[in-house]
Scaffold this motif. Sequence first.
Motif, PDB file in Angstrom:
ATOM      1  N   LEU A 122       1.435  -1.314   3.642  1.00  0.00           N
ATOM      2  CA  LEU A 122       0.256  -0.858   3.401  1.00  0.00           C
ATOM      3  C   LEU A 122       0.352   0.272   2.598  1.00  0.00           C
ATOM      4  CD1 LEU A 122      -2.175  -0.188   3.703  1.00  0.00           C
ATOM      5  CD2 LEU A 122      -1.737   1.037   6.071  1.00  0.00           C
ATOM      6  N   THR A 123       1.735   1.136   3.435  1.00  0.00           N
ATOM      7  CA  THR A 123       2.269   1.936   3.070  1.00  0.00           C
ATOM      8  C   THR A 123       2.584   2.386   1.378  1.00  0.00           C
ATOM      9  OG1 THR A 123       3.181   2.340   5.066  1.00  0.00           O
ATOM     10  CG2 THR A 123       4.233   4.341   3.367  1.00  0.00           C
ATOM     11  N   ARG A 124       3.265   1.167   0.660  1.00  0.00           N
ATOM     12  CA  ARG A 124       3.758   0.927  -0.790  1.00  0.00           C
ATOM     13  C   ARG A 124       2.635   1.345  -1.687  1.00  0.00           C
ATOM     14  NH1 ARG A 124       8.168   0.014  -2.933  1.00  0.00           N
ATOM     15  NH2 ARG A 124       8.865  -0.679  -4.947  1.00  0.00           N
ATOM     16  N   GLN A 125       1.268  -0.098  -0.925  1.00  0.00           N
ATOM     17  CA  GLN A 125       0.454  -0.281  -2.163  1.00  0.00           C
ATOM     18  C   GLN A 125      -0.661   0.415  -1.965  1.00  0.00           C
ATOM     19  OE1 GLN A 125       0.402  -2.890  -3.443  1.00  0.00           O
ATOM     20  NE2 GLN A 125       2.175  -3.239  -2.307  1.00  0.00           N
ATOM     21  N   TYR A 126      -0.698   1.814  -0.897  1.00  0.00           N
ATOM     22  CA  TYR A 126      -1.535   3.554  -1.178  1.00  0.00           C
ATOM     23  C   TYR A 126      -0.738   4.762  -1.777  1.00  0.00           C
ATOM     24  CZ  TYR A 126      -3.709   7.025   1.060  1.00  0.00           C
ATOM     25  OH  TYR A 126      -4.652   8.008   0.953  1.00  0.00           O
TER      26      TYR A 126
END
Length: 170
Positions: A122-126
Motif C-alpha cells: 500500500l505504501t509503495r503504490q500510494y
Amino acid sequence: MINEEPRTGLRPLKRSKSGKSVTQSLWLNNNVLNDLRDFSQVVSQLLEYPENLAWIDLSFNDLTSIDPVLTTFFNLSVLYLHGNSIQRLGEVNKLAVLPRLRSLTLHGNPIEEEKGYSPGLLTRQYVLCMLPRITTFDFSGVTKADRTTAEVWKRMNIKPRKPRLKQNAL
C-alpha cells in the motif's frame, strides 16, 4: 546544531570564506528530533548555498509528520525519513511539489500499520501515485511493473476530482 562540529567523513568538509559549509547534503540522522522548527534558519546559518541542498537524511528521529519546510528545498533529490514516527500516509502528498525528488525512504514508520496495509505494498503504490518521478523508494528501484501496478491501484482506489463549473458560466 549550530554549535556542533560535524563528524569527519571520507572527504574533508569544504568551507567558504565566511566559515559556512559548502555542501549539498545534510545528515541529521540518529538524533531525537521531533520537529523541524527553525530548520530553514539553521540551514541558512550552516550552509553557504542552502538553495543547493540536494540530500537530507532525517532517518531515525522522532518526526511525526513531514514538515512543509522540506518542500522549500526545490533541488532536493534524496530524502531519508525512515525510522521516524510518521503516522499518516497522506503526509507524502506534501512532497509532490519537489520537482527533483527521486529517492525517498519511509520504512520503519507507523504508517506501515495503517488500515488495509499490506507490508510495503500500500505504501509503495500510494507513494508512486503521488510522487511519479520517484526512481528509488525505500532503497529499492522502481520498475516499469511497479509503475503499472501503481497506476492500476490508483484507478481502483483514488477517485478523480470532478471539475467544478463556475457559477457565472451557467
